[in-house]
Design a protein around this motif. Structure first.
Motif, PDB file in Angstrom:
ATOM      1  N   LYS A 219      27.232  21.743 -16.945  1.00 47.01           N
ATOM      2  CA  LYS A 219      28.076  23.339 -16.987  1.00 47.01           C
ATOM      3  C   LYS A 219      27.450  24.780 -17.882  1.00 47.01           C
ATOM      4  O   LYS A 219      27.412  25.593 -17.679  1.00 47.01           O
ATOM      5  CB  LYS A 219      29.659  23.187 -16.723  1.00 47.01           C
ATOM      6  N   THR A 220      27.458  24.121 -19.147  1.00 48.28           N
ATOM      7  CA  THR A 220      27.875  25.272 -20.344  1.00 48.28           C
ATOM      8  C   THR A 220      25.810  26.127 -20.629  1.00 48.28           C
ATOM      9  O   THR A 220      26.009  27.330 -20.936  1.00 48.28           O
ATOM     10  CB  THR A 220      28.067  24.589 -22.231  1.00 48.28           C
ATOM     11  N   LEU A 221      25.108  25.055 -20.206  1.00 49.14           N
ATOM     12  CA  LEU A 221      23.501  24.715 -20.195  1.00 49.14           C
ATOM     13  C   LEU A 221      22.899  26.031 -18.659  1.00 49.14           C
ATOM     14  O   LEU A 221      22.630  26.773 -19.017  1.00 49.14           O
ATOM     15  CB  LEU A 221      22.718  24.130 -19.894  1.00 49.14           C
ATOM     16  N   ARG A 222      24.310  25.721 -17.439  1.00 54.26           N
ATOM     17  CA  ARG A 222      23.661  26.557 -16.653  1.00 54.26           C
ATOM     18  C   ARG A 222      24.444  28.016 -16.844  1.00 54.26           C
ATOM     19  O   ARG A 222      24.054  28.884 -15.683  1.00 54.26           O
ATOM     20  CB  ARG A 222      24.470  25.882 -15.360  1.00 54.26           C
ATOM     21  N   GLU A 223      25.479  28.149 -17.630  1.00 51.44           N
ATOM     22  CA  GLU A 223      25.868  29.139 -17.697  1.00 51.44           C
ATOM     23  C   GLU A 223      24.838  30.569 -18.567  1.00 51.44           C
ATOM     24  O   GLU A 223      24.586  32.371 -18.035  1.00 51.44           O
ATOM     25  CB  GLU A 223      27.538  29.782 -18.997  1.00 51.44           C
ATOM     26  N   PHE A 224      23.711  29.917 -18.879  1.00 51.89           N
ATOM     27  CA  PHE A 224      23.102  30.527 -19.539  1.00 51.89           C
ATOM     28  C   PHE A 224      22.229  30.318 -18.850  1.00 51.89           C
ATOM     29  O   PHE A 224      20.734  30.914 -18.908  1.00 51.89           O
ATOM     30  CB  PHE A 224      22.763  29.939 -21.229  1.00 51.89           C
ATOM     31  N   GLN A 225      21.336  29.688 -18.138  1.00 52.55           N
ATOM     32  CA  GLN A 225      19.429  29.880 -17.162  1.00 52.55           C
ATOM     33  C   GLN A 225      21.082  29.392 -15.918  1.00 52.55           C
ATOM     34  O   GLN A 225      20.897  27.828 -15.263  1.00 52.55           O
ATOM     35  CB  GLN A 225      19.635  28.449 -17.981  1.00 52.55           C
ATOM     36  N   PRO A 226      21.008  30.094 -15.041  1.00 54.20           N
ATOM     37  CA  PRO A 226      21.975  30.070 -13.621  1.00 54.20           C
ATOM     38  C   PRO A 226      20.701  29.104 -12.775  1.00 54.20           C
ATOM     39  O   PRO A 226      20.783  28.081 -11.875  1.00 54.20           O
ATOM     40  CB  PRO A 226      21.775  31.127 -13.369  1.00 54.20           C
ATOM     41  N   THR A 227      19.583  29.208 -13.030  1.00 54.43           N
ATOM     42  CA  THR A 227      18.727  28.756 -11.754  1.00 54.43           C
ATOM     43  C   THR A 227      17.205  28.503 -12.414  1.00 54.43           C
ATOM     44  O   THR A 227      17.915  27.589 -13.809  1.00 54.43           O
ATOM     45  CB  THR A 227      17.527  29.245 -10.811  1.00 54.43           C
ATOM     46  N   GLY A 228      16.949  26.766 -11.828  1.00 59.51           N
ATOM     47  CA  GLY A 228      15.833  26.321 -12.531  1.00 59.51           C
ATOM     48  C   GLY A 228      16.663  24.868 -12.740  1.00 59.51           C
ATOM     49  O   GLY A 228      17.850  23.915 -12.337  1.00 59.51           O
ATOM     50  N   PRO A 229      15.397  23.453 -12.957  1.00 61.22           N
ATOM     51  CA  PRO A 229      16.579  21.837 -12.904  1.00 61.22           C
ATOM     52  C   PRO A 229      17.461  21.615 -14.262  1.00 61.22           C
ATOM     53  O   PRO A 229      16.642  22.456 -15.390  1.00 61.22           O
ATOM     54  CB  PRO A 229      15.010  21.379 -13.001  1.00 61.22           C
ATOM     55  N   LEU A 230      17.940  21.421 -14.368  1.00 58.02           N
ATOM     56  CA  LEU A 230      18.752  20.359 -15.214  1.00 58.02           C
ATOM     57  C   LEU A 230      18.448  19.676 -15.940  1.00 58.02           C
ATOM     58  O   LEU A 230      17.928  18.245 -15.693  1.00 58.02           O
ATOM     59  CB  LEU A 230      20.767  20.148 -14.874  1.00 58.02           C
ATOM     60  N   MET A 231      18.591  19.704 -17.331  1.00 62.92           N
ATOM     61  CA  MET A 231      17.548  18.576 -18.340  1.00 62.92           C
ATOM     62  C   MET A 231      18.081  18.011 -19.763  1.00 62.92           C
ATOM     63  O   MET A 231      18.537  18.939 -20.311  1.00 62.92           O
ATOM     64  CB  MET A 231      16.181  18.803 -18.463  1.00 62.92           C
ATOM     65  N   CYS A 232      18.887  17.108 -19.967  1.00 68.29           N
ATOM     66  CA  CYS A 232      19.098  16.790 -21.501  1.00 68.29           C
ATOM     67  C   CYS A 232      17.633  15.917 -22.027  1.00 68.29           C
ATOM     68  O   CYS A 232      17.338  14.733 -21.391  1.00 68.29           O
ATOM     69  CB  CYS A 232      20.105  15.458 -20.966  1.00 68.29           C
ATOM     70  N   MET A 233      17.123  17.245 -22.860  1.00 69.97           N
ATOM     71  CA  MET A 233      15.862  16.438 -23.449  1.00 69.97           C
ATOM     72  C   MET A 233      16.407  15.373 -24.655  1.00 69.97           C
ATOM     73  O   MET A 233      14.939  14.900 -24.824  1.00 69.97           O
ATOM     74  CB  MET A 233      15.469  18.266 -24.393  1.00 69.97           C
ATOM     75  N   GLU A 234      17.577  15.229 -25.130  1.00 69.23           N
ATOM     76  CA  GLU A 234      17.945  14.038 -26.146  1.00 69.23           C
ATOM     77  C   GLU A 234      18.923  14.197 -25.924  1.00 69.23           C
ATOM     78  O   GLU A 234      20.256  14.238 -25.557  1.00 69.23           O
ATOM     79  CB  GLU A 234      17.629  14.963 -26.750  1.00 69.23           C
ATOM     80  N   PHE A 235      19.255  12.152 -24.524  1.00 69.23           N
ATOM     81  CA  PHE A 235      20.738  12.032 -24.508  1.00 69.23           C
ATOM     82  C   PHE A 235      20.552  11.008 -26.139  1.00 69.23           C
ATOM     83  O   PHE A 235      19.547   9.727 -25.658  1.00 69.23           O
ATOM     84  CB  PHE A 235      20.019  11.357 -23.013  1.00 69.23           C
ATOM     85  N   TRP A 236      21.904  11.228 -26.476  1.00 71.86           N
ATOM     86  CA  TRP A 236      22.262   9.851 -27.691  1.00 71.86           C
ATOM     87  C   TRP A 236      22.163   9.155 -26.968  1.00 71.86           C
ATOM     88  O   TRP A 236      23.880   9.231 -26.979  1.00 71.86           O
ATOM     89  CB  TRP A 236      22.595  11.323 -28.616  1.00 71.86           C
ATOM     90  N   ASP A 237      21.682   8.327 -27.129  1.00 74.05           N
ATOM     91  CA  ASP A 237      22.241   6.766 -26.749  1.00 74.05           C
ATOM     92  C   ASP A 237      22.970   6.152 -27.327  1.00 74.05           C
ATOM     93  O   ASP A 237      23.245   4.696 -27.838  1.00 74.05           O
ATOM     94  CB  ASP A 237      21.427   6.241 -25.097  1.00 74.05           C
ATOM     95  N   GLY A 238      22.271   6.538 -29.047  1.00 69.69           N
ATOM     96  CA  GLY A 238      22.890   6.124 -30.081  1.00 69.69           C
ATOM     97  C   GLY A 238      23.326   6.969 -30.841  1.00 69.69           C
ATOM     98  O   GLY A 238      22.961   7.758 -31.387  1.00 69.69           O
ATOM     99  N   TRP A 239      22.695   6.002 -32.564  1.00 65.64           N
ATOM    100  CA  TRP A 239      22.613   7.400 -33.423  1.00 65.64           C
ATOM    101  C   TRP A 239      22.202   6.259 -34.572  1.00 65.64           C
ATOM    102  O   TRP A 239      21.569   5.620 -34.781  1.00 65.64           O
ATOM    103  CB  TRP A 239      24.267   7.650 -33.866  1.00 65.64           C
ATOM    104  N   PHE A 240      21.279   7.344 -35.131  1.00 67.78           N
ATOM    105  CA  PHE A 240      20.808   6.632 -36.649  1.00 67.78           C
ATOM    106  C   PHE A 240      21.474   6.436 -37.518  1.00 67.78           C
ATOM    107  O   PHE A 240      22.402   6.608 -37.921  1.00 67.78           O
ATOM    108  CB  PHE A 240      19.518   7.907 -37.903  1.00 67.78           C
ATOM    109  N   ASP A 241      20.473   5.388 -38.921  1.00 69.97           N
ATOM    110  CA  ASP A 241      21.025   4.851 -40.103  1.00 69.97           C
ATOM    111  C   ASP A 241      21.123   5.299 -40.988  1.00 69.97           C
ATOM    112  O   ASP A 241      20.189   5.723 -41.508  1.00 69.97           O
ATOM    113  CB  ASP A 241      21.394   2.904 -40.254  1.00 69.97           C
ATOM    114  N   SER A 242      21.895   5.623 -41.702  1.00 67.62           N
ATOM    115  CA  SER A 242      22.304   6.391 -43.685  1.00 67.62           C
ATOM    116  C   SER A 242      22.086   4.871 -44.196  1.00 67.62           C
ATOM    117  O   SER A 242      23.176   4.356 -43.934  1.00 67.62           O
ATOM    118  CB  SER A 242      22.409   7.442 -43.323  1.00 67.62           C
ATOM    119  N   TRP A 243      21.820   4.509 -45.471  1.00 63.45           N
ATOM    120  CA  TRP A 243      21.438   4.200 -46.923  1.00 63.45           C
ATOM    121  C   TRP A 243      23.137   4.690 -47.057  1.00 63.45           C
ATOM    122  O   TRP A 243      24.008   5.249 -47.348  1.00 63.45           O
ATOM    123  CB  TRP A 243      21.271   4.246 -47.903  1.00 63.45           C
ATOM    124  N   GLY A 244      24.382   3.024 -46.970  1.00 62.98           N
ATOM    125  CA  GLY A 244      25.534   3.259 -48.161  1.00 62.98           C
ATOM    126  C   GLY A 244      26.513   3.476 -46.414  1.00 62.98           C
ATOM    127  O   GLY A 244      27.475   3.095 -46.961  1.00 62.98           O
TER     128      GLY A 244
END
Length: 581
Positions: A219-244
């Motif tokens: 919905k937020t994306l559509r407010e800035f781009q009224p037309t064209g396909p909606l796409m999640c170019m990075e669907f975060w299905d997990g996350w990275f790990d950091s030491w500690g």
């Protein structure tokens, strides 16, 4: 030949609506002999597209070169995507973030006086143009309208989180088009109004990055781009790990629900990640938002394919959800099999400090030179100066230690100064003749204001309030260790090099358990597996099968601190650590 265009509501492939179901697979984090396998498993999950970043610093370790051999053969990778009947999205940055060292920007950029990163600054733009032209010489002939797989190319990367220089973005577009890229161009930003506004440019299709609340984000994306396909170019299905920290996971149900929300409204998606892979060698990045946090070697990401390329519960759940909206192949990938488990006795062969002369040449300077001044992009620098009998007293690094420093007086260890603990002072307990400090770059910051910072001992060094001068600095190429003749070198009180051998009946994926070791690096048959650290969470180093061979194999370990066991234990699978504190 085919064509992808931007329609009123959809992507159009040869004029027909096309829902992109893509997965991120970084060729530079996967052994090249595994590329075809990982791409095939992506298609079996129901994906029709593979997305990858391009790491500038890996391809161009020095200005004027663009390496494309072995694991950097982008053209071969894209041809394998095409051979699987899939499309490709290429995201060359030049900044990629990706939890990759320096966000993909080559450290030699930092040695250009007055350069301005990620903005319209002549020196930076000139260097970026050279890089993009090299990338596009590979990508342009492999576009969809020329019979290849590439049908989208991204400009910059989450730029709205960093800047708002429209002239810079427009220049990247100009270079891209003049280099022969004809497919649609995209941007990506988190669906926050300011980021979307700052990262947008007329003529570029906007996409989002998020891992939950898909309907709200679109919905937020559509407010800035009224037309064209909606796409999640990075669907975060997990996350990275950091030491500690703990091993990050997201629940199958939560991720699957968010995916269903995207697909049910006709949205396109790119799983970040489909298969994370590994930060082999010393390629991991770091974050610093007030505290320095380096990334772990494993980039498993809790993705549908785990670090070793095996399907997870997410893989099967996502496959079932995708099947509601697209045809999914009948074939299902095999489940993981237990890897060979065995132990190898290691022998202490040499001290690292005594090998310094074979790993690099000393450079004299009044002050302790930075990594940048030495031309050292990553790894280690050994600093030495005369104490002239001074001490005891408090040794203070003026500004900051970047990133971890082991301190010795006359070869005897005194202690450690750790950036992640904000340490920059230590007491020398006695007088001595020589002060030695070994500094490790633990990963260059890949996101935010500290992108592009110098490494080493920053800000001058004082003992008892008096500045120490007359330093030598030796940039150490530790990747030479597996090729050195270690016979006759002494074992001292500093970091140790250990070696061992083992036999295999055939090449196989292996998992080296490092939980009994301190901190260091491991090579198998000369291949740098990456860093290990007792802080965890990761307890194994992944050994890709193609690195091993039938017959005798050799393991080399650089232990920087202390082992509780000098045995190399290979276990039957990944040990990614606890999932909570």
């Amino acid at each position: 030949m085919a064509e992808l265009t931007i329609g009123e509501k959809d992507f159009l492939l040869d004029g027909e609506p096309y829902q992109i179901i893509s997965g991120a697979l970084h060729y530079f984090r996967v052994h090249p002999d595994h590329w075809a396998d990982r791409i095939h498993k992506a298609r079996l999950m129901g994906l029709n597209t593979i997305e990858t970043y391009v790491p500038w610093n890996a391809h161009s370790p020095s200005r004027g070169e663009f390496l494309t051999g072995g694991g950097l053969d982008l053209a071969r990778f894209l041809r394998l995507v095409a051979a699987e009947g899939m499309h490709a999205i290429v995201r060359p940055g030049p900044y990629i973030c990706a939890e990759w060292s320096n966000g993909g920007l080559p450290p030699w950029l930092l040695r250009i006086p007055g350069i301005g990163l990620r903005r319209w600054e002549p020196q930076y733009v000139e260097a970026v143009t050279e890089y993009l032209e090299a990338v596009y010489r590979i990508v342009a002939p492999l576009q969809i309208d020329r019979g290849g797989p590439v049908f989208l190319v991204q400009i910059e990367n989450e730029y709205g989180a960093y800047g708002s220089d429209k002239e810079y973005l427009a220049e990247l577009v100009r270079v891209t088009r003049e280099a022969g890229i004809t497919v649609p161009l995209t941007t990506i930003d988190q669906p926050q109004p300011q980021m979307l506004e700052d990262g947008r440019l007329d003529g570029l299709h906007m996409t989002g990055s998020f891992g939950s609340r898909s309907t709200e984000r679109f919905k937020t994306l559509r407010e800035f781009q009224p037309t064209g396909p909606l796409m999640c170019m990075e669907f975060w299905d997990g996350w990275f790990d950091s030491w500690g920290f703990h091993h990050h996971t997201t629940t199958v149900q939560d991720s699957d629900t968010a995916l269903d929300e995207i697909l049910s409204v006709g949205g396109s998606v790119n799983f970040y990640m489909f298969h994370g892979g590994t930060n082999f060698g010393m390629t991991n990045g770091a974050n610093d938002k007030g505290a320095y946090v380096p990334l772990a070697t494993s980039y498993d990401y809790d993705a549908p394919l785990d670090e070793a390329g095996n399907p997870t519960a997410k893989y099967h759940a996502f496959r079932a959800t995708i099947a509601k909206y697209a045809k999914v192949p009948d074939e299902v990938p095999a489940e993981a099999e237990a890897a060979p488990a065995f132990e190898v006795a290691l022998q202490e062969r040499a001290g690292l400090l005594g090998l310094a002369g074979e790993l690099g040449g000393p450079r004299a300077a009044e002050h302790a030179a930075t990594f940048e001044e030495l031309g050292q992009d990553t790894g280690f620098v050994l600093y030495e100066t005369s104490l002239e009998g001074r001490g005891p007293g408090v040794l203070v690094v003026g500004e900051e230690v970047r990133d971890r420093a082991w301190v010795f007086v006359d070869g005897d260890p005194v202690g450690v100064l750790a950036r992640d603990a904000h340490e920059r002072s230590i007491r020398l307990p006695r007088a001595g003749a020589t002060l030695t400090i070994l500094v490790e770059d633990q990963g260059r910051v890949n996101y935010g204001e500290r992108l592009g910072e110098a490494k080493g001992l920053i800000g001058g060094i004082r003992l008892g309030g008096e500045e120490l001068t007359g330093w030598t600095a030796t940039a150490l190429d530790v990747d030479l260790l597996p090729s050195l003749d270690l016979a006759g070198h002494p074992v001292d009180n500093g970091p140790l090099v250990l070696t061992g051998e083992f036999e295999l009946s055939e090449a196989a994926d292996l998992f080296l358990d490092t939980s009994a070791w301190g901190k260091g690096l491991v090579w198998v048959n000369g291949f740098n597996l990456g860093r290990y650290w007792r802080k965890g969470p990761t307890q194994t180093l992944y050994v890709p099968g193609p690195v091993t061979k039938a017959g005798r194999n050799r393991v080399v370990v650089l232990e920087l601190e202390t082992m509780t066991s000098t045995t190399a234990s290979f276990v039957d699978g990944l040990r990614l650590g606890q999932t909570e504190f």
